[in-house]
Design an enzyme around this catalytic site. Structure first.
Site, PDB file in Angstrom:
ATOM      1  N   ARG A   1      -7.883   2.975  -0.184  1.00  0.00           N
ATOM      2  CA  ARG A   1      -7.329   1.789  -0.833  1.00  0.00           C
ATOM      3  C   ARG A   1      -7.385   0.526   0.023  1.00  0.00           C
ATOM      4  O   ARG A   1      -7.391   0.593   1.249  1.00  0.00           O
ATOM      5  CB  ARG A   1      -5.915   2.058  -1.348  1.00  0.00           C
ATOM      6  CG  ARG A   1      -4.901   2.277  -0.273  1.00  0.00           C
ATOM      7  CD  ARG A   1      -3.570   2.677  -0.904  1.00  0.00           C
ATOM      8  NE  ARG A   1      -2.552   2.799   0.104  1.00  0.00           N
ATOM      9  CZ  ARG A   1      -1.296   3.130  -0.148  1.00  0.00           C
ATOM     10  NH1 ARG A   1      -0.920   3.399  -1.387  1.00  0.00           N
ATOM     11  NH2 ARG A   1      -0.421   3.210   0.820  1.00  0.00           N
TER      12      ARG A   1
ATOM     13  N   ARG B   1      -4.576  -1.363   5.115  1.00  0.00           N
ATOM     14  CA  ARG B   1      -3.400  -1.142   5.955  1.00  0.00           C
ATOM     15  C   ARG B   1      -3.757  -0.271   7.152  1.00  0.00           C
ATOM     16  O   ARG B   1      -4.487   0.707   7.022  1.00  0.00           O
ATOM     17  CB  ARG B   1      -2.303  -0.448   5.140  1.00  0.00           C
ATOM     18  CG  ARG B   1      -1.516  -1.417   4.289  1.00  0.00           C
ATOM     19  CD  ARG B   1      -0.621  -0.724   3.317  1.00  0.00           C
ATOM     20  NE  ARG B   1       0.181   0.343   3.915  1.00  0.00           N
ATOM     21  CZ  ARG B   1       1.144   0.969   3.262  1.00  0.00           C
ATOM     22  NH1 ARG B   1       1.431   0.648   2.021  1.00  0.00           N
ATOM     23  NH2 ARG B   1       1.821   1.915   3.856  1.00  0.00           N
TER      24      ARG B   1
ATOM     25  N   ARG C   1      14.597   5.668   0.655  1.00  0.00           N
ATOM     26  CA  ARG C   1      13.747   6.727   1.177  1.00  0.00           C
ATOM     27  C   ARG C   1      14.572   7.835   1.833  1.00  0.00           C
ATOM     28  O   ARG C   1      14.019   8.853   2.247  1.00  0.00           O
ATOM     29  CB  ARG C   1      12.810   6.138   2.229  1.00  0.00           C
ATOM     30  CG  ARG C   1      11.494   5.571   1.641  1.00  0.00           C
ATOM     31  CD  ARG C   1      10.379   6.123   2.315  1.00  0.00           C
ATOM     32  NE  ARG C   1       9.073   5.685   2.576  1.00  0.00           N
ATOM     33  CZ  ARG C   1       8.345   4.673   2.227  1.00  0.00           C
ATOM     34  NH1 ARG C   1       8.817   3.725   1.498  1.00  0.00           N
ATOM     35  NH2 ARG C   1       7.106   4.571   2.607  1.00  0.00           N
TER      36      ARG C   1
ATOM     37  N   ARG D   1       3.176  10.669   6.952  1.00  0.00           N
ATOM     38  CA  ARG D   1       3.963   9.989   5.907  1.00  0.00           C
ATOM     39  C   ARG D   1       4.315  10.953   4.781  1.00  0.00           C
ATOM     40  O   ARG D   1       5.411  10.900   4.223  1.00  0.00           O
ATOM     41  CB  ARG D   1       3.183   8.775   5.385  1.00  0.00           C
ATOM     42  CG  ARG D   1       3.179   7.633   6.414  1.00  0.00           C
ATOM     43  CD  ARG D   1       2.060   6.631   6.187  1.00  0.00           C
ATOM     44  NE  ARG D   1       2.165   5.951   4.929  1.00  0.00           N
ATOM     45  CZ  ARG D   1       1.125   5.352   4.329  1.00  0.00           C
ATOM     46  NH1 ARG D   1      -0.073   5.377   4.887  1.00  0.00           N
ATOM     47  NH2 ARG D   1       1.291   4.728   3.199  1.00  0.00           N
TER      48      ARG D   1
ATOM     49  N   LYS E   1       2.923   3.752  -6.562  1.00  0.00           N
ATOM     50  CA  LYS E   1       4.164   2.984  -6.736  1.00  0.00           C
ATOM     51  C   LYS E   1       3.893   1.477  -6.705  1.00  0.00           C
ATOM     52  O   LYS E   1       4.377   0.737  -7.548  1.00  0.00           O
ATOM     53  CB  LYS E   1       5.189   3.324  -5.629  1.00  0.00           C
ATOM     54  CG  LYS E   1       5.612   4.774  -5.585  1.00  0.00           C
ATOM     55  CD  LYS E   1       6.734   5.003  -4.577  1.00  0.00           C
ATOM     56  CE  LYS E   1       6.355   4.684  -3.133  1.00  0.00           C
ATOM     57  NZ  LYS E   1       5.329   5.583  -2.562  1.00  0.00           N
TER      58      LYS E   1
HETATM   59  P1  AMP Z   1       5.100   1.858   2.280  1.00  0.00           P
HETATM   60  O1  AMP Z   1       4.424   0.542   2.168  1.00  0.00           O
HETATM   61  O2  AMP Z   1       6.239   2.005   1.289  1.00  0.00           O
HETATM   62  O3  AMP Z   1       4.154   3.015   2.240  1.00  0.00           O
HETATM   63  O4  AMP Z   1       5.804   1.894   3.730  1.00  0.00           O
HETATM   64  C1  AMP Z   1       5.028   1.823   4.916  1.00  0.00           C
HETATM   65  C2  AMP Z   1       5.875   2.258   6.086  1.00  0.00           C
HETATM   66  O5  AMP Z   1       7.009   1.393   6.225  1.00  0.00           O
HETATM   67  C3  AMP Z   1       6.464   3.657   5.974  1.00  0.00           C
HETATM   68  O6  AMP Z   1       5.557   4.653   6.424  1.00  0.00           O
HETATM   69  C4  AMP Z   1       7.695   3.539   6.863  1.00  0.00           C
HETATM   70  O7  AMP Z   1       7.346   3.599   8.238  1.00  0.00           O
HETATM   71  C5  AMP Z   1       8.178   2.130   6.572  1.00  0.00           C
HETATM   72  N1  AMP Z   1       9.127   2.063   5.437  1.00  0.00           N
HETATM   73  C6  AMP Z   1       8.949   1.435   4.246  1.00  0.00           C
HETATM   74  N2  AMP Z   1      10.030   1.547   3.453  1.00  0.00           N
HETATM   75  C7  AMP Z   1      10.933   2.272   4.172  1.00  0.00           C
HETATM   76  C8  AMP Z   1      12.243   2.739   3.896  1.00  0.00           C
HETATM   77  N3  AMP Z   1      12.858   2.490   2.730  1.00  0.00           N
HETATM   78  N4  AMP Z   1      12.869   3.448   4.894  1.00  0.00           N
HETATM   79  C9  AMP Z   1      12.275   3.710   6.074  1.00  0.00           C
HETATM   80  N5  AMP Z   1      11.032   3.313   6.386  1.00  0.00           N
HETATM   81  C10 AMP Z   1      10.352   2.590   5.452  1.00  0.00           C
END
Ligand code: AMP
Length: 230
Positions: free
Chosen positions: A139, A173, A100, A184, A25
């Site tokens: 990554r 990360r 989400r 996740r 994404k």
């Molecule tokens: P990402 O970078 O999108 O993989 O997000 C990393 C982490 O941030 C996720 O594992 C969640 O803990 C939190 N997170 C990101 N976007 C959301 C969202 N829309 N709703 C809830 N938690 C989020």
């Protein structure tokens, strides 16, 4: 000078990228941003920035992020609404990692309808669970410009030097480890995958095979974006 795609795009649209961690994404959203002038809006990036800055929201979000669970809708929506007030959003946005949950999707619909807008397309990037852990664990990103790389699939042309900005520092990360990725993925299946049906029922769902090459997926996404914003 905007490129041809930026010039031919007629409507500032709201597009959503759906997909589990590691589906690509972020990579694809950045490519769409460059190609179409859309603004990539990643709630993960916004939350990581809040954690780093030790804001109140960041402190409250940290534990959920570290464990691979979802941050509460309340915190995420507050952060997203703030970001949506900034003027660049008028160019159109590509939402990466948001919504989400069904609650977030409904809140987004309500937010957009206040401005007479709707979601132009929700694109589900479909991938095999098994491949995800390997993809996510390898990554890393350029610490300077955020360009994404991968140990196996996408190395910089010159080892240790970012292709985009020439930066030489890279970061990984904290939540990109095998154990957290599994949590996740579970959160994705339990809370986010139902959004595929949510957007299908609204007639805006598009599905893309996320197991192809980065360029092949980008081409397919580009066609969808062109159609959705024409
Ligand atoms: P990402 O970078 O999108 O993989 O997000 C990393 C982490 O941030 C996720 O594992 C969640 O803990 C939190 N997170 C990101 N976007 C959301 C969202 N829309 N709703 C809830 N938690 C989020």
């Amino acid at each position: 000078m905007p490129d041809a795609d930026t010039q031919t795009r007629t409507k500032p649209a709201v597009l959503i990228l759906l997909g589990p961690p590691g589906a690509g994404k972020g990579t694809q959203a950045r490519m769409l941003q460059e190609r179409f002038g859309l603004v990539q809006l990643s709630t993960g990036d916004l939350l990581r920035a809040a954690v780093k800055a030790e804001t109140e929201a960041g402190k409250r979000a940290k534990a959920a992020m570290d464990s691979g669970g979802l941050v509460s809708d309340e915190i995420v929506l507050a952060i997203l609404k703030d970001r949506m007030q900034e003027p660049d959003v008028a160019r159109g946005v590509i939402l990466d990692g948001f919504p989400r949950t069904t609650g977030q999707a409904e809140a987004l619909d309500a937010l957009l309808s206040e401005e007479g807008k709707t979601v132009a397309a929700a694109i589900s990037i479909e991938v095999d669970d098994d491949a995800m852990v390997r993809r996510v664990s390898g990554r890393y990103t350029c610490a300077n410009c955020g360009e994404g790389y991968h140990d196996e699939f996408k190395q910089p042309a010159k080892a240790g030097v970012c292709d985009k900005c020439g930066g030489t520092e890279f970061t990984r990360r904290a939540d990109d480890n095998a154990e957290t990725v599994k949590a996740r993925l579970s959160a994705y299946h339990a809370q986010t995958a139902p959004l595929i049906a949510y957007y299908e029922a609204r007639g805006v769902l598009e599905r893309v095979d996320g197991m192809g090459s980065i360029d092949a997926i980008a081409t397919e996404l580009g066609d969808i974006v062109k159609q959705a914003t024409a």
